[in-house]
Design a protein around this motif. Structure first.
Motif, short mmCIF file in Angstrom:
data_model
loop_
_atom_site.label_atom_id
_atom_site.label_comp_id
_atom_site.label_asym_id
_atom_site.label_seq_id
_atom_site.Cartn_x
_atom_site.Cartn_y
_atom_site.Cartn_z
N ARG A 104 57.85 16.62 45.54
CA ARG A 104 56.80 15.94 44.78
C ARG A 104 56.23 14.69 45.74
O ARG A 104 55.02 14.58 45.64
N ALA A 105 56.97 13.85 46.61
CA ALA A 105 56.55 12.96 47.37
C ALA A 105 55.41 13.45 48.36
O ALA A 105 54.47 12.91 48.83
N LYS A 106 55.88 14.37 48.99
CA LYS A 106 55.06 15.08 50.16
C LYS A 106 53.87 15.55 49.49
O LYS A 106 52.74 15.49 50.11
N ALA A 140 51.76 4.24 46.30
CA ALA A 140 51.46 5.24 45.36
C ALA A 140 52.66 6.23 44.95
O ALA A 140 52.82 6.67 43.98
N LEU A 141 54.03 5.98 45.78
CA LEU A 141 55.05 6.89 45.57
C LEU A 141 56.17 5.76 45.01
O LEU A 141 55.84 4.57 45.20
N LYS A 168 52.32 14.48 46.79
CA LYS A 168 51.58 13.16 46.70
C LYS A 168 50.87 12.76 47.65
O LYS A 168 49.70 12.28 47.70
N ILE A 169 51.50 12.55 49.03
CA ILE A 169 50.93 12.18 50.02
C ILE A 169 49.60 12.99 50.45
O ILE A 169 48.65 12.71 51.01
N ARG A 170 50.01 14.17 50.33
CA ARG A 170 48.69 15.29 50.76
C ARG A 170 47.75 15.05 49.78
O ARG A 170 46.56 15.09 50.00
N ASP A 171 47.94 15.32 48.40
CA ASP A 171 46.81 15.36 47.31
C ASP A 171 46.26 13.98 47.26
O ASP A 171 45.08 13.92 47.06
N ALA A 172 46.81 12.90 47.58
CA ALA A 172 46.16 11.59 47.34
C ALA A 172 45.48 10.94 48.71
O ALA A 172 45.04 10.04 48.73
N ARG A 223 62.39 15.76 44.33
CA ARG A 223 61.70 14.47 44.22
C ARG A 223 61.08 14.50 46.07
O ARG A 223 59.85 14.09 45.95
#
Length: 405
Positions: A154-156, A115-116, A158-162, A151
């Motif tokens: 945003r990556a962290k 996803a990243l 994404k890990i949390r929200d997804a 970046r």
């Protein structure tokens, strides 16, 4: 050792482990990173007065857990759903500050989730597992530090929200996820072998972490040739580290190293893994690079190196991964087989960022006795180098060129 140096050493050696444990406990990368940072700040304040605890890593992890819980309780009272979820997650997870088996490997797979974006996967792993600063990662990616910071944020998120799971994938999913994981383990090891910046040539902590992760992957996937190849490459590279610098910390090139100082146990282990790869007959980039290192390790002296075999391996590697870095290494091999002029002709066709291409070009020009051009190339390399040990070496070579010229 002064307490400040002890804290710095514990940070280098235990940061990744502490973050990995806290991510498992709280399920949130941001919470883990901030809590571990708070714990190290507390160590700087308290250890000079209280003394260094018997288990510094355990102290850091326990303190970080307490700081994280305090923060999450405050935020949960403001109806922060992420904080509430992290607190609930923490209640179900034991702390376990003892031996850690694969927490960091789980963290690598989390960072390398599909996803990243690929660049975010590498950057986040270097930050969390490698412990590199945002500035160091930005230099490695040749982007401004604020850009890299965004970046990583945003990556962290994404890990949390997804809700990307913190686990090693199931057996059926492992092969598809393996490529990015191998890439980031390789980069952690590469940064350890030659640090992109700083006073020391190498970072022993990152070298050790790369090999540790490589061994874990090899235990998980003993039949994956590229896993075996990467482990072999890291072992053979690490075997040369004792000979890469003098007692005064000066850089020693491969051709000038005292091979009696190489770690023969690591050489033997790496060579055995390379032979295992050869028997499989499924060549991949890491296996071929390991084979190159094996050729060097078999030569009792630099003069005995089978450069034609090295060149043949780089021909294969260039076919597998046609990158400018591989082309530069192949040009070095060409220079050994056909002479520096042939190597220089290839190097002059390459467009690579960083100092290495200029350093290689300078060396070839020096060997051709084209001193003025060599001095210009050394100067170009010096403008771009960030590692102090490499800088000192290039400055010595530049001075030698000027002295002769």
């Amino acid at each position: 050792m002064p307490v400040e140096q002890t804290v710095e050493q514990v940070f280098r050696e235990q940061y990744a482990r502490a973050v990995a444990v806290l991510v498992r406990v709280f399920g949130d990368v941001d919470v883990a990173e901030e809590a571990v940072a708070d714990a190290f700040t507390a160590a700087v304040q308290r250890w000079p007065e209280d003394g260094v605890p018997p288990s510094p890593a355990g102290w850091i992890i326990t303190t970080a857990r307490h700081r994280a819980i305090d923060r999450l309780r405050r935020e949960a009272s403001r109806d922060d759903r992420h904080a509430q979820a992290a607190l609930l997650h923490a209640r179900d997870e034991p702390l376990d500050v003892g031996a850690v088996s694969d927490d960091r490997l789980r963290l690598v797979f989390t960072c390398c989730h599909p996803a990243l974006a690929p660049a975010a996967q590498v950057a986040l792993t270097l930050r969390l597992v490698g412990g590199l600063s945002t500035a160091e990662i930005a230099r490695a990616f040749l982007v401004p530090e604020p850009t890299m910071a965004q970046r990583l944020v945003r990556a962290k998120a994404k890990i949390r929200d997804a809700r990307i799971p913190y686990r090693v994938p199931g057996e059926q999913d492992l092969p598809a996820r393996l490529g990015p994981v191998l890439a980031v383990v390789y980069l952690v090891s590469t940064e350890g072998h030659t640090a992109s910046a700083g006073d020391e040539l190498a970072r022993a902590d990152l070298c050790a972490e790369g090999i540790r992760l490589g061994r874990l992957l090899h235990e998980l996937l003993p039949d994956e040739p590229e896993v075996t190849g990467l482990l072999a490459l890291m072992l053979l590279t690490e075997s040369r580290r004792p000979a890469r610098t003098t007692a005064d910390g000066e850089l020693v090139l491969l051709a000038d190293q005292d091979r009696r100082r190489w770690d023969r146990a690591l050489v033997a282990e790496g060579q055995a893994l390379v032979r295992d790869c050869l028997r499989r007959g499924q060549p991949g980039p890491y296996q071929v690079q390991a084979a190159v290192s094996a050729v060097h390790s078999e030569a009792p002296t630099a003069a005995d190196t089978d450069w034609r075999q090295v060149l043949a391996l780089y021909d294969l590697l260039l076919a597998l991964t046609p990158t400018p870095v591989v082309a530069l290494n192949r040009a070095v091999a060409i220079a050994e087989v056909e002479g520096p002029a042939a190597g220089l002709a290839l190097v002059d066709q390459l467009d690579l960022p960083g100092h290495l291409v200029h350093a290689v070009r300078a060396d070839l020009l020096r060997r051709l006795d084209r001193r003025t051009e060599a001095a210009q190339a050394y100067a170009a390399a010096l403008e771009r180098v960030r590692n102090a040990t490499e800088r000192a070496f290039l400055e010595r070579r530049l001075a030698e060129v000027h002295a002769v010229g």
